[in-house]
Design a protein around this motif. Structure first.
Motif, short mmCIF file in Angstrom:
data_model
loop_
_atom_site.label_atom_id
_atom_site.label_comp_id
_atom_site.label_asym_id
_atom_site.label_seq_id
_atom_site.Cartn_x
_atom_site.Cartn_y
_atom_site.Cartn_z
N ALA A 33 -32.41 15.98 7.88
CA ALA A 33 -32.00 14.58 7.72
C ALA A 33 -32.69 14.03 6.48
CB ALA A 33 -32.37 13.75 8.94
N ARG A 34 -32.02 13.09 5.83
CA ARG A 34 -32.57 12.54 4.59
C ARG A 34 -32.49 11.02 4.63
NH1 ARG A 34 -30.73 11.98 -1.29
NH2 ARG A 34 -28.62 12.01 -0.44
N LEU A 35 -33.60 10.39 4.32
CA LEU A 35 -33.69 8.93 4.22
C LEU A 35 -33.99 8.55 2.78
CD1 LEU A 35 -36.11 8.35 7.23
CD2 LEU A 35 -33.62 8.26 7.30
N GLN A 36 -33.43 7.43 2.33
CA GLN A 36 -33.77 6.89 1.01
C GLN A 36 -33.99 5.39 1.15
OE1 GLN A 36 -30.21 8.57 -1.06
NE2 GLN A 36 -31.71 9.22 -2.60
N GLY A 37 -34.94 4.88 0.40
CA GLY A 37 -35.22 3.46 0.48
C GLY A 37 -36.01 2.95 -0.70
N ASP B 215 -34.65 17.93 16.92
CA ASP B 215 -33.59 17.00 16.54
C ASP B 215 -34.03 16.10 15.37
OD1 ASP B 215 -31.58 15.14 16.34
OD2 ASP B 215 -31.42 14.80 18.50
N THR B 216 -33.54 16.40 14.20
CA THR B 216 -33.96 15.63 13.02
C THR B 216 -33.39 14.21 13.02
OG1 THR B 216 -32.13 16.61 11.76
CG2 THR B 216 -34.30 17.64 11.55
N THR B 217 -32.27 14.00 13.70
CA THR B 217 -31.74 12.63 13.80
C THR B 217 -32.70 11.75 14.58
OG1 THR B 217 -29.46 13.43 13.69
CG2 THR B 217 -29.80 11.22 14.57
N LEU B 218 -33.22 12.28 15.68
CA LEU B 218 -34.19 11.55 16.47
C LEU B 218 -35.48 11.33 15.68
CD1 LEU B 218 -35.28 10.38 19.13
CD2 LEU B 218 -35.96 12.71 19.77
N GLU C 134 -28.83 10.13 6.14
CA GLU C 134 -27.83 11.19 6.14
C GLU C 134 -28.38 12.41 6.87
OE1 GLU C 134 -27.30 11.92 2.02
OE2 GLU C 134 -26.00 10.19 1.68
N THR C 135 -27.50 13.17 7.52
CA THR C 135 -27.87 14.47 8.06
C THR C 135 -26.96 15.54 7.48
OG1 THR C 135 -26.36 14.51 9.96
CG2 THR C 135 -28.44 13.31 10.24
N ASP C 136 -27.31 16.80 7.70
CA ASP C 136 -26.49 17.88 7.15
C ASP C 136 -25.32 18.24 8.06
OD1 ASP C 136 -27.74 19.18 9.22
OD2 ASP C 136 -28.79 20.65 7.99
N SER C 137 -25.02 17.38 9.02
CA SER C 137 -23.89 17.63 9.92
C SER C 137 -23.06 16.37 10.07
CB SER C 137 -24.37 18.08 11.29
OG SER C 137 -23.30 18.12 12.21
N THR C 138 -21.74 16.57 10.19
CA THR C 138 -20.85 15.45 10.51
C THR C 138 -20.16 15.66 11.85
OG1 THR C 138 -19.04 16.51 9.30
CG2 THR C 138 -20.43 14.94 8.07
N ALA D 60 -35.98 11.34 12.37
CA ALA D 60 -35.78 10.42 11.25
C ALA D 60 -35.63 8.99 11.75
CB ALA D 60 -34.56 10.84 10.44
N SER D 61 -35.00 8.82 12.90
CA SER D 61 -34.86 7.47 13.46
C SER D 61 -36.22 6.88 13.80
CB SER D 61 -33.99 7.53 14.72
OG SER D 61 -32.68 7.95 14.42
N GLN D 62 -37.10 7.70 14.37
CA GLN D 62 -38.44 7.24 14.68
C GLN D 62 -39.21 6.90 13.40
OE1 GLN D 62 -39.62 6.53 17.65
NE2 GLN D 62 -37.77 7.22 18.71
N ILE D 63 -38.97 7.66 12.34
CA ILE D 63 -39.63 7.36 11.06
C ILE D 63 -39.16 6.02 10.54
CG2 ILE D 63 -39.77 8.06 8.64
CD1 ILE D 63 -39.74 10.98 9.62
#
Length: 388
Positions: free
Chosen positions: A255-259, A208-211, A242-246, A213-216
């Motif tokens: 999943a992609r994070l930007q900062g 689960d990339t949402t999980l 963002e993730t590749d699913s809606t 990425a959230s931990q990251i």
């Protein structure tokens, strides 16, 4: 000593230039109309040593004093570009270009330097050379770096360089400055997490990339609190996720994070980059996923040199009612930093009064600040290169 009388007389004229520029905002390096306007005005002042196309669309001009025996050469800089913001001021001179506006006051900065140019070309009450620097692409395009990379400092023999920026919240008629770091660096990062997509009903068959990425995201915020010296200044922000699913019943494959990471200490930039990369990769690995971190260096720390800050303060005190010489640094970034990496100099805040903040659609430069900004530049020149 008050604002210079000649610049008070020119106030209405310079205000007219500023409002004209406000109506024709241009982005980044596409400041062709603005640069042409600058060149036209400089020539009308009798200035003939003008070079265009420095840093792609920048303009550099030289004014010699009544004497040139000191050997001193001082650079004065103004930025010219606008922002991709829809104006909401309702002014009769509002932007005529949909979706673009001068929301950071660069129209005011350019007009102030033009007014200074006209005054110096008329009086020439100094011994040396002034190099006028009209810069494109401050708003994220590193136009200051582009001009430096074109050899500007060496080509014109610039020894010191000075600039100003309007400051909402500081009363009109006042200046604020400090030696050392004044504005932060700004670097960007992107983290792409790749796992195994799947159905929400069978998470055990997915990664689960949402999980992950959230931990990251949570772990990244330990950098400032646990890796950086608490006496240093660092701000880390994850701005997008963002993730590749809606779909609500899908476990995303990527999943992609930007900062951004901002700091007032140059050494913290490298430390932050190492930690962002390590955390992203190791957290992802712990969950069986992979993470790629892309780091994009941005503007450096804007660092005022001590002696030149002193000169800037002296000139400001000669023309302004109040000068704060120990103002707190702030965390936005500014590409004048590139010029200060090549030459000693100083950057000062010019009060813009109780207006909307910069980058706000209701912002407008306060024209009452124009004579003070011009007087500061002119006073600085005349003090640093006094006529015999």
């Amino acid at each position: 000593m008050p604002i210079k009388n000649r610049l008070s007389e020119m106030h209405a004229e310079i205000t007219g230039w500023r409002r004209h520029l406000h109506q024709m905002p241009e982005l980044l390096y596409e400041v062709h109309k603005t640069a042409a306007f600058v060149e036209e005005k400089l020539r009308s002042f009798g200035i003939t040593d003008i070079t265009t196309g420095i840093g792609r669309t920048g303009v550099v001009a030289v004014i010699e004093g009544n004497a040139n025996t000191s050997g001193r050469v001082i650079g004065l800089r103004a930025d010219m570009d606008a922002l991709p913001i829809t104006e909401a001021t309702g002014l009769d001179y509002a932007s005529q270009t949909p979706g673009l506006m001068h929301a950071c006051g660069h129209d005011g900065h350019t007009s102030i330097l033009l007014g200074t140019a006209k005054y110096l070309a008329e009086t020439r009450n100094f011994d040396g050379k002034v190099v006028l620097i009209f810069q494109p692409a401050e708003e994220g395009g590193a136009g200051g770096k582009a001009m430096c990379d074109d050899g500007m400092m060496d080509r014109w023999g610039i020894q010191e360089v000075y600039g100003l920026h309007n400051a909402p919240g500081i009363p009109v008629g006042e200046f604020a400055i400090r030696p050392g770091p004044l504005l932060a660096s700004s670097d960007e990062f992107e983290i792409i997490v790749t796992g195994v997509g799947g159905h929400a009903a069978t998470p055990h068959e997915a990664i689960d990339t949402t999980l992950v990425a959230s931990q990251i995201v949570v772990s990244l915020h330990s950098i400032v609190s646990r890796n950086i010296d608490p006496l240093k200044h660092v701000v880390l922000t994850v701005g997008t996720f963002e993730t590749d699913s809606t779909a609500s019943n899908v476990i995303a494959h990527t999943a992609r994070l930007q900062g951004t990471v901002r700091t007032l200490e140059t050494e913290c930039r490298g430390q932050a980059e190492i930690r962002v990369r390590r955390i992203a990769e190791d957290v992802a690995s712990a969950y069986g996923a992979k993470a790629e971190m892309i780091w994009t260096p941005g503007y450096p720390v804007t660092i005022n040199t001590v002696a030149e800050t002193g000169y800037a303060v002296e000139a400001a005190r000669a023309v302004a009612a109040k000068v704060t010489d120990d103002t707190d640094p702030i965390m936005p970034s500014e590409d004048f930093a590139y010029m200060l990496e090549e030459r000693p100099g100083a950057y000062i805040f010019l009060g813009n009064g109780d207006t909307a903040m910069c980058h706000h659609p209701a912002y407008d430069f306060d024209d009452e600040a124009i004579p003070l900004g011009c007087s500061w530049f002119a006073e600085l020149v005349e003090r640093r290169m006094p006529a015999a």
